[in-house]
Design an enzyme around this catalytic site. Structure first.
Site, mmCIF file in Angstrom:
data_model
loop_
_atom_site.group_PDB
_atom_site.id
_atom_site.type_symbol
_atom_site.label_atom_id
_atom_site.label_comp_id
_atom_site.label_asym_id
_atom_site.label_seq_id
_atom_site.Cartn_x
_atom_site.Cartn_y
_atom_site.Cartn_z
ATOM 1 N N LYS A 210 35.076 47.581 13.214
ATOM 2 C CA LYS A 210 35.926 48.522 12.555
ATOM 3 C C LYS A 210 35.651 48.795 11.323
ATOM 4 O O LYS A 210 36.078 50.078 10.458
ATOM 5 C CB LYS A 210 37.446 48.248 13.176
ATOM 6 N N GLU A 216 29.434 38.342 10.740
ATOM 7 C CA GLU A 216 27.981 37.658 11.587
ATOM 8 C C GLU A 216 27.850 39.507 12.387
ATOM 9 O O GLU A 216 26.441 39.341 11.967
ATOM 10 C CB GLU A 216 28.705 36.895 12.857
ATOM 11 N N GLY A 282 41.149 43.990 19.320
ATOM 12 C CA GLY A 282 40.035 43.167 19.112
ATOM 13 C C GLY A 282 39.668 43.143 20.942
ATOM 14 O O GLY A 282 38.710 43.441 21.769
ATOM 15 N N ARG A 283 40.499 42.278 21.474
ATOM 16 C CA ARG A 283 39.783 41.499 22.857
ATOM 17 C C ARG A 283 40.894 42.605 24.011
ATOM 18 O O ARG A 283 40.544 42.376 25.462
ATOM 19 C CB ARG A 283 40.345 40.172 22.683
ATOM 20 N N GLU A 368 43.186 33.224 22.903
ATOM 21 C CA GLU A 368 43.588 34.305 21.230
ATOM 22 C C GLU A 368 44.613 34.849 21.617
ATOM 23 O O GLU A 368 44.925 34.887 19.812
ATOM 24 C CB GLU A 368 42.273 35.412 20.445
ATOM 25 N N HIS A 399 29.443 23.238 42.769
ATOM 26 C CA HIS A 399 28.531 22.185 42.972
ATOM 27 C C HIS A 399 27.980 21.324 41.234
ATOM 28 O O HIS A 399 27.191 20.486 40.846
ATOM 29 C CB HIS A 399 26.770 22.608 42.615
ATOM 30 N N LYS A 523 36.902 31.177 9.021
ATOM 31 C CA LYS A 523 35.832 31.931 7.982
ATOM 32 C C LYS A 523 36.055 31.700 6.746
ATOM 33 O O LYS A 523 35.032 31.802 6.079
ATOM 34 C CB LYS A 523 36.469 33.764 8.833
#
Length: 560
Positions: A210, A216, A282-283, A368, A399, A523
C-alpha cells in the site's frame, strides 16, 4: 466511539460462570435424549451447511451466550462497521472490508467521510478486470512481445497469505494458461526458488504494498528487477542501457499501491498501479486490488463470484437474528471455550487439499486481529483474548497431531470443512476415493464427540493396561462445515465466515480487531540491528548481551 462493555460485568457472564461450574458435558447422553439435536443445531449459511450439534453446549448455555452477544452490543457494532464508523480507534479509521464486495449499484450508496465508497470500489474493480483481460488475452505483452505465462505476486502478510490461499483453492478455475507464484519471505531463497525456472520474457511481477515502503516487499521487488534485467540482458533481449532497463520494467512490473510517486520512482508506470484504501486492513484485503494476481490467473468473472460469496455472508450477519446467525454463534462458542474452559488453541481441519493454505490464512486473520491485551479505549482487557489457530488438510493431520486432539489433556475445539463433490473425481479399483476421504471426515467428528468407553474396548477382547490406552473420553467439541463443492462463491463464504467469527469475539472482548501494533516493534528493532550485522561497531555496542553474543557467532561463521 463508546467505551467497550466489560463482558465480565454482564449478567450473561455471571450466568455462564454458574453454568460452567456445574457443567458436565455428555454428548452421548444429549443426543440420546434429544433426537432432534442435530437438526436443531444445523444451520444454513448461504451455500454452507454448518453443524454445531457436536459442540459442548446445552440450550441454557446457548441462551446465555446469546444474551452475552446482546449485552456487549455485537449487532450494533456490526451495523456501525457497515456504516463506516471509525472502529479502528488507534488509527482513527473506518473498517470497510465489507464494502469491497457490495454489488455494483447497491442502494443506498455508501458515503463515508465524504467519499462515495461504492464508486471508488467499483472503479478499481473495473480497472482490475480490464487489466486482467489484457494479460489473459495477450494484449499485454512483455518487452520482447511474448505473452505472459507466469505472474509473480510480491507481497507479505495480507498481500500474500490471501492471494496464495485463494489461488491454491481455486486453481481448477485457472483457464488462461497463466500460472501464479507468490514471493513473501525476505529470505533470498524464496525469490530465488520461485524464479529459478521462469523465463524473464514471459514473467509479470505484481508488487503489492500500500505504501510502497514495506521492507520485505521492496527488497524482493528490487531483487526481482535485478533478475529481470540480468536475464533479459544475458538472452540478448535488451541492451545494457538505462533506457532499455526502464522499458523492461514498464512491461514486466505493475503495482498494487496508492503511493504513486514511489511506484514511478521504482520504474512502474503509475497507470499500472491499482489502489486501495486505509479502511482496508491487510488481512481483510484479498477481495481488494490485492487480488490482482487472482483476477489474472483465474479470470475477472471468478473474482466477482468470490466477492459475491463474501457478500452473501455479510448479508446473513446483517439480517439474521442472533439465534440463527452462524458466524455470531461460532464466535460465541469460541468465547465459551476460551474464557470458560481455558482453551488456548483452535484447529481448522479442511478435508480438501485445495484448502492447504487456509489454516495459515486464518492465523493472520484471527491472531493478528484478536491477539490484544488492551481494549479499544486503551484500558486493560478483563478476560483472556484470542487463541492459536492451526491445522492441516485432510488425512495428513490424522497421521500427525490428531492423537493430541483425541486423547490429550488439553481441550482443542476443531472445525472440520468438507465438500460433497471433488474437483478431481477419481476411483481406485472401482472405489470412489473422495467418498473414502469423506468417510474419514465423518468418522473423526464422530470419534471426537462420542469416544469409546472402557466397556466397549473390553468387549472387543482387550484386557489389562491396554484398556485405558484404547479408551477415548469423547466430548471433544467440533463444528462440521459442509458445502456442495469448493466454488469461488463458497470460498468467499468460508473466508467471510471466519472474518465475522473474529469480529464477534473481538466485540465481546472489547478489543480493536483492526490494528496490529504488535508487529511494529520487531520491525523497528530489525532496522536498528541491521547495521550491526554489517559490522557497525556502534550498532553492535548498543545491543543487549544476548544479541551481542549472537552477532559475534554470526560474524565468526559467515563466509565472506
Amino acid at each position: 466511539m463508546n467505551a467497550p462493555v466489560d463482558p465480565t460485568r454482564t449478567a450473561a457472564w455471571s450466568e455462564l460462570t454458574t453454568l460452567r461450574d456445574s457443567f458436565s458435558p455428555d454428548l452421548r447422553g444429549w443426543f440420546a435424549a434429544d433426537p432432534d439435536r442435530a437438526e436443531r443445531l444445523s444451520l444454513p449459511l448461504a451455500d454452507l451447511h454448518v453443524d454445531l450439534s457436536k459442540n459442548l453446549v446445552t440450550d441454557d448455555v446457548l441462551a446465555a451466550l446469546l444474551r452475552l452477544a446482546e449485552e456487549t452490543g455485537v449487532a450494533e457494532r456490526y451495523q456501525a462497521m457497515l456504516s463506516g464508523a471509525h472502529l479502528n480507534t488507534t488509527e482513527d479509521r473506518a473498517v470497510l472490508h465489507t464494502a469491497l464486495r457490495r454489488p455494483a449499484g447497491s442502494s443506498p450508496a455508501l458515503i463515508v467521510d465524504g467519499q462515495d465508497v461504492d464508486a471508488d470500489v467499483q472503479g478499481v474493480l473495473d480497472s482490475l478486470a480490464a487489466f486482467a483481460d489484457r494479460v489473459r488475452t495477450g494484449k499485454w505483452r512483455g518487452v520482447t512481445g511474448k505473452k505472459v505465462t507466469h505472474v509473480v505476486n510480491i507481497g507479505i502478510g495480507g498481500s500474500d497469505l490471501g492471494p496464495v490461499m485463494v489461488y491454491e483453492a481455486l486453481k481448477p478455475y485457472a483457464d488462461a494458461g497463466i500460472q501464479a507464484r507468490f514471493v513473501s519471505n525476505i529470505d533470498p531463497t524464496d525469490l530465488a526458488q520461485k524464479t529459478a525456472d521462469l523465463d524473464p520474457e514471459t514473467t509479470l511481477f505484481i508488487v503489492a504494498s500500500k505504501t510502497f515502503t514495506t521492507l520485505e516487499t521492496l527488497t524482493n521487488a528490487r531483487l526481482a528487477r535485478d533478475w529481470l534485467w540480468a536475464g533479459l540482458t544475458a538472452a540478448g533481449a535488451i541492451d545494457d542501457t538505462d533506457d532499455a532497463r526502464t522499458d523492461a520494467v514498464s512491461h514486466h512490473f505493475v503495482a498494487v499501491s496508492t503511493a504513486l510517486d514511489k511506484v514511478a520512482a521504482f520504474g512502474i508506470d503509475p497507470v499500472n498501479a491499482f489502489g486501495f484504501w486505509d479502511w482496508v486492513g491487510g488481512r481483510y484485503s484479498v477481495d481488494s486490488a490485492i487480488g490482482l494476481s487472482l483476477a489474472i490467473a483465474l479470470g475477472p468473472a471468478v473474482f466477482r463470484d468470490l466477492l459475491a460469496g463474501f457478500h452473501a455472508v455479510d448479508e446473513h450477519v446483517h439480517t439474521t437474528p442472533l439465534e440463527k446467525n452462524v458466524p455470531v454463534l461460532m464466535g460465541l462458542l469460541n468465547v465459551w471455550y476460551v474464557n470458560f474452559f481455558g482453551a488456548q488453541s483452535h484447529a481448522v481441519l479442511p478435508y480438501a487439499q485445495q484448502l492447504s493454505r487456509f489454516p495459515a490464512y486464518l492465523q493472520q486473520l484471527t491472531m493478528e486481529s484478536n491477539g490484544k491485551s488492551v481494549r479499544w479505549d486503551g484500558s486493560p482487557v478483563t478476560t483472556d483474548t484470542g487463541e492459536v489457530f492451526w491445522g492441516e488438510p485432510g488425512t495428513n493431520g490424522q497421521h500427525a497431531f490428531y492423537q493430541l486432539i483425541h486423547q490429550g489433556t488439553r481441550l482443542i475445539p476443531a472445525d472440520f470443512i468438507a465438500f460433497v463433490n471433488p474437483a478431481y473425481p477419481l476411483t481406485d479399483g472401482g472405489q470412489d476415493v473422495h467418498a473414502l476421504f469423506l468417510a474419514n471426515f465423518l468418522a473423526q467428528t464422530k470419534a471426537l464427540a462420542f469416544g469409546k468407553t472402557a466397556h466397549e474396548v473390553e468387549s472387543e477382547g482387550t484386557t489389562g493396561a491396554l484398556v485405558a490406552a484404547r479408551t477415548f473420553a469423547g466430548n471433544r467439541p467440533t463444528t462440521s462445515i459442509f458445502a456442495p463443492a469448493l466454488t469461488p462463491q463458497v470460498l468467499g463464504q468460508l473466508i467471510a465466515l471466519y472474518e465475522h467469527i473474529t469480529f464477534t469475539q473481538g466485540t465481546i472482548w472489547g478489543i480493536n480487531s483492526f490494528d496490529q501494533w504488535g508487529v511494529e516493534l520487531g520491525k523497528q528493532l530489525a532496522m536498528q540491528i541491521a547495521p550491526a550485522i554489517e559490522g557497525d561497531a556502534d550498532a553492535v555496542a548498543a545491543q543487549d548481551p544476548s544479541t551481542k553474543a549472537l552477532l559475534a557467532y554470526y560474524a565468526a561463521n559467515r563466509k565472506q
